[in-house]
Design a protein around this motif. Sequence first.
Motif, PDB file in Angstrom:
ATOM      1  N   GLY A  15     -37.563   8.938 -23.812  1.00  0.00           N
ATOM      2  CA  GLY A  15     -37.136  10.315 -23.639  1.00  0.00           C
ATOM      3  C   GLY A  15     -37.724  10.974 -22.409  1.00  0.00           C
ATOM      4  O   GLY A  15     -37.829  12.202 -22.326  1.00  0.00           O
ATOM      5  N   GLN A  16     -38.087  10.164 -21.421  1.00  0.00           N
ATOM      6  CA  GLN A  16     -38.723  10.666 -20.208  1.00  0.00           C
ATOM      7  C   GLN A  16     -37.772  10.567 -19.017  1.00  0.00           C
ATOM      8  O   GLN A  16     -36.810   9.794 -19.026  1.00  0.00           O
ATOM      9  CB  GLN A  16     -39.998   9.870 -19.914  1.00  0.00           C
ATOM     10  N   PHE A  17     -38.098  11.349 -17.977  1.00  0.00           N
ATOM     11  CA  PHE A  17     -37.280  11.364 -16.775  1.00  0.00           C
ATOM     12  C   PHE A  17     -38.028  10.731 -15.603  1.00  0.00           C
ATOM     13  O   PHE A  17     -39.264  10.752 -15.544  1.00  0.00           O
ATOM     14  CB  PHE A  17     -36.888  12.801 -16.417  1.00  0.00           C
ATOM     15  N   VAL A  18     -37.260  10.181 -14.684  1.00  0.00           N
ATOM     16  CA  VAL A  18     -37.827   9.493 -13.526  1.00  0.00           C
ATOM     17  C   VAL A  18     -37.067   9.930 -12.276  1.00  0.00           C
ATOM     18  O   VAL A  18     -35.864  10.179 -12.326  1.00  0.00           O
ATOM     19  CB  VAL A  18     -37.751   7.961 -13.719  1.00  0.00           C
ATOM     20  N   ILE A  19     -37.780  10.051 -11.163  1.00  0.00           N
ATOM     21  CA  ILE A  19     -37.149  10.429  -9.907  1.00  0.00           C
ATOM     22  C   ILE A  19     -37.018   9.205  -9.006  1.00  0.00           C
ATOM     23  O   ILE A  19     -37.934   8.379  -8.920  1.00  0.00           O
ATOM     24  CB  ILE A  19     -37.957  11.536  -9.173  1.00  0.00           C
ATOM     25  N   GLY A  20     -35.870   9.066  -8.379  1.00  0.00           N
ATOM     26  CA  GLY A  20     -35.649   8.017  -7.393  1.00  0.00           C
ATOM     27  C   GLY A  20     -35.739   8.601  -5.990  1.00  0.00           C
ATOM     28  O   GLY A  20     -35.227   9.692  -5.732  1.00  0.00           O
ATOM     29  N   LEU A  21     -36.409   7.881  -5.086  1.00  0.00           N
ATOM     30  CA  LEU A  21     -36.649   8.360  -3.727  1.00  0.00           C
ATOM     31  C   LEU A  21     -36.147   7.365  -2.688  1.00  0.00           C
ATOM     32  O   LEU A  21     -36.331   6.153  -2.838  1.00  0.00           O
ATOM     33  CB  LEU A  21     -38.149   8.571  -3.490  1.00  0.00           C
ATOM     34  N   ASP A  22     -35.553   7.881  -1.633  1.00  0.00           N
ATOM     35  CA  ASP A  22     -35.180   7.027  -0.501  1.00  0.00           C
ATOM     36  C   ASP A  22     -35.066   7.881   0.748  1.00  0.00           C
ATOM     37  O   ASP A  22     -35.103   9.121   0.681  1.00  0.00           O
ATOM     38  CB  ASP A  22     -33.877   6.284  -0.760  1.00  0.00           C
ATOM     39  N   GLU A  23     -34.943   7.216   1.889  1.00  0.00           N
ATOM     40  CA  GLU A  23     -34.885   7.914   3.165  1.00  0.00           C
ATOM     41  C   GLU A  23     -33.733   7.392   4.009  1.00  0.00           C
ATOM     42  O   GLU A  23     -33.192   6.311   3.750  1.00  0.00           O
ATOM     43  CB  GLU A  23     -36.197   7.753   3.930  1.00  0.00           C
ATOM     44  N   ALA A  24     -33.393   8.158   5.031  1.00  0.00           N
ATOM     45  CA  ALA A  24     -32.453   7.721   6.062  1.00  0.00           C
ATOM     46  C   ALA A  24     -33.016   8.143   7.414  1.00  0.00           C
ATOM     47  O   ALA A  24     -33.457   9.280   7.569  1.00  0.00           O
ATOM     48  CB  ALA A  24     -31.079   8.360   5.843  1.00  0.00           C
ATOM     49  N   GLY A  25     -33.033   7.216   8.349  1.00  0.00           N
ATOM     50  CA  GLY A  25     -33.408   7.583   9.704  1.00  0.00           C
ATOM     51  C   GLY A  25     -34.783   7.175  10.167  1.00  0.00           C
ATOM     52  O   GLY A  25     -35.299   7.746  11.132  1.00  0.00           O
ATOM     53  N   VAL A  33     -35.881  12.260  10.304  1.00  0.00           N
ATOM     54  CA  VAL A  33     -35.805  11.388   9.146  1.00  0.00           C
ATOM     55  C   VAL A  33     -35.559  12.295   7.949  1.00  0.00           C
ATOM     56  O   VAL A  33     -36.107  13.402   7.879  1.00  0.00           O
ATOM     57  CB  VAL A  33     -37.082  10.535   8.978  1.00  0.00           C
ATOM     58  N   VAL A  34     -34.680  11.858   7.062  1.00  0.00           N
ATOM     59  CA  VAL A  34     -34.323  12.660   5.889  1.00  0.00           C
ATOM     60  C   VAL A  34     -34.702  11.885   4.633  1.00  0.00           C
ATOM     61  O   VAL A  34     -34.353  10.712   4.490  1.00  0.00           O
ATOM     62  CB  VAL A  34     -32.822  12.994   5.876  1.00  0.00           C
ATOM     63  N   VAL A  35     -35.417  12.543   3.743  1.00  0.00           N
ATOM     64  CA  VAL A  35     -35.846  11.942   2.482  1.00  0.00           C
ATOM     65  C   VAL A  35     -35.208  12.718   1.337  1.00  0.00           C
ATOM     66  O   VAL A  35     -35.116  13.955   1.388  1.00  0.00           O
ATOM     67  CB  VAL A  35     -37.382  11.964   2.360  1.00  0.00           C
ATOM     68  N   ALA A  36     -34.770  11.997   0.316  1.00  0.00           N
ATOM     69  CA  ALA A  36     -34.158  12.653  -0.843  1.00  0.00           C
ATOM     70  C   ALA A  36     -34.737  12.097  -2.131  1.00  0.00           C
ATOM     71  O   ALA A  36     -35.210  10.957  -2.183  1.00  0.00           O
ATOM     72  CB  ALA A  36     -32.644  12.458  -0.823  1.00  0.00           C
ATOM     73  N   GLY A  37     -34.701  12.922  -3.156  1.00  0.00           N
ATOM     74  CA  GLY A  37     -35.104  12.516  -4.495  1.00  0.00           C
ATOM     75  C   GLY A  37     -34.062  12.957  -5.504  1.00  0.00           C
ATOM     76  O   GLY A  37     -33.508  14.057  -5.382  1.00  0.00           O
ATOM     77  N   VAL A  38     -33.767  12.116  -6.479  1.00  0.00           N
ATOM     78  CA  VAL A  38     -32.740  12.409  -7.478  1.00  0.00           C
ATOM     79  C   VAL A  38     -33.262  12.084  -8.876  1.00  0.00           C
ATOM     80  O   VAL A  38     -33.865  11.027  -9.089  1.00  0.00           O
ATOM     81  CB  VAL A  38     -31.446  11.601  -7.215  1.00  0.00           C
ATOM     82  N   VAL A  39     -33.027  12.998  -9.807  1.00  0.00           N
ATOM     83  CA  VAL A  39     -33.347  12.796 -11.222  1.00  0.00           C
ATOM     84  C   VAL A  39     -32.045  12.852 -12.012  1.00  0.00           C
ATOM     85  O   VAL A  39     -31.352  13.879 -11.988  1.00  0.00           O
ATOM     86  CB  VAL A  39     -34.318  13.870 -11.747  1.00  0.00           C
ATOM     87  N   PHE A  40     -31.714  11.778 -12.708  1.00  0.00           N
ATOM     88  CA  PHE A  40     -30.490  11.727 -13.503  1.00  0.00           C
ATOM     89  C   PHE A  40     -30.788  11.983 -14.983  1.00  0.00           C
ATOM     90  O   PHE A  40     -31.916  11.761 -15.453  1.00  0.00           O
ATOM     91  CB  PHE A  40     -29.816  10.363 -13.375  1.00  0.00           C
ATOM     92  N   PRO A  41     -29.768  12.406 -15.722  1.00  0.00           N
ATOM     93  CA  PRO A  41     -29.926  12.524 -17.180  1.00  0.00           C
ATOM     94  C   PRO A  41     -30.199  11.156 -17.800  1.00  0.00           C
ATOM     95  O   PRO A  41     -29.837  10.114 -17.226  1.00  0.00           O
ATOM     96  CB  PRO A  41     -28.567  13.070 -17.639  1.00  0.00           C
ATOM     97  N   ASP A  70     -23.832  15.830 -11.080  1.00  0.00           N
ATOM     98  CA  ASP A  70     -24.290  15.122 -12.274  1.00  0.00           C
ATOM     99  C   ASP A  70     -25.813  15.083 -12.429  1.00  0.00           C
ATOM    100  O   ASP A  70     -26.318  14.935 -13.545  1.00  0.00           O
ATOM    101  CB  ASP A  70     -23.771  13.677 -12.274  1.00  0.00           C
ATOM    102  N   ALA A  71     -26.532  15.172 -11.350  1.00  0.00           N
ATOM    103  CA  ALA A  71     -27.992  15.042 -11.420  1.00  0.00           C
ATOM    104  C   ALA A  71     -28.615  16.223 -12.166  1.00  0.00           C
ATOM    105  O   ALA A  71     -28.131  17.359 -12.072  1.00  0.00           O
ATOM    106  CB  ALA A  71     -28.574  14.946 -10.020  1.00  0.00           C
ATOM    107  N   LEU A  72     -29.692  15.948 -12.870  1.00  0.00           N
ATOM    108  CA  LEU A  72     -30.462  17.044 -13.448  1.00  0.00           C
ATOM    109  C   LEU A  72     -31.116  17.856 -12.344  1.00  0.00           C
ATOM    110  O   LEU A  72     -31.262  19.080 -12.446  1.00  0.00           O
ATOM    111  CB  LEU A  72     -31.555  16.484 -14.374  1.00  0.00           C
ATOM    112  N   ALA A  73     -31.542  17.158 -11.285  1.00  0.00           N
ATOM    113  CA  ALA A  73     -32.171  17.821 -10.146  1.00  0.00           C
ATOM    114  C   ALA A  73     -32.121  16.882  -8.951  1.00  0.00           C
ATOM    115  O   ALA A  73     -32.098  15.654  -9.104  1.00  0.00           O
ATOM    116  CB  ALA A  73     -33.625  18.178 -10.461  1.00  0.00           C
ATOM    117  N   TYR A  74     -32.077  17.474  -7.768  1.00  0.00           N
ATOM    118  CA  TYR A  74     -32.205  16.679  -6.554  1.00  0.00           C
ATOM    119  C   TYR A  74     -32.897  17.541  -5.502  1.00  0.00           C
ATOM    120  O   TYR A  74     -32.870  18.773  -5.552  1.00  0.00           O
ATOM    121  CB  TYR A  74     -30.845  16.178  -6.046  1.00  0.00           C
TER     122      TYR A  74
END
Length: 207
Positions: A15-25, A33-41, A70-74
């Motif tokens: 029942g826990q959430f996890v964030i995925g991280l990646d970059e471009a550039g 350089v651009v970094v993003a993080g995404v948390v899905f349901p 769709d993401a819970l947060a980004y």
Amino acid sequence: MEAGNSFELPYWEKGQFVIGLDEAGRGPIAGPVVVAGVVFPIGYTHEGIYDSKKLSEKKRNELFEVIKKDALAYVIRIVDRKEIDASNIYKVTQEAMQSCVDMIYTQIHGVLSDAMPLPNCKYPVDSLVKGDQLSISIAAASICAKVTRDKIMQEYDRVYPGYDFSSHKGYGTKKHIEALHTLGVSPIHRTTFEPVKSMVTPTLFDL
């Protein structure tokens, strides 16, 4: 193509959430350089979300809208070339990933990154080689980062015409290097990167 969610499952099963991280550039000689993080349901799947480099521009743009919906947060962090030149590309990318974790407003319990350790992170971190092909959260972050950066470089193409930033996105292609020698160094070129470094003096852009 689908990245899958097997690395998310150990968190989701609790029942826990996890964030995925990646970059471009990280590799280009110009632009941010651009970094993003995404948390899905919990339990999220999508057959189209995969390594952004393996997708067409049209598909990336479509998926970017899906992810935002769709993401819970980004979160997206843009690091300009002055920050890069003042430090180094690895360090600023790592710090930007950590800042994405710190900025996310959804409660998380773990981090999945694309081959980037985060030694100061208070959460468990799985640093996955080719994570954008293994984790749907990292793949989504890669899409968010690349779409954002590509749009920035397209805008820079209008601001600094002649370098063809819309085409090569700041990478050191033959055409880009030729333009660099013809037009000189622009304010968005990374002055600590070769071949730009050999063409400028340290005070050129008030580093």
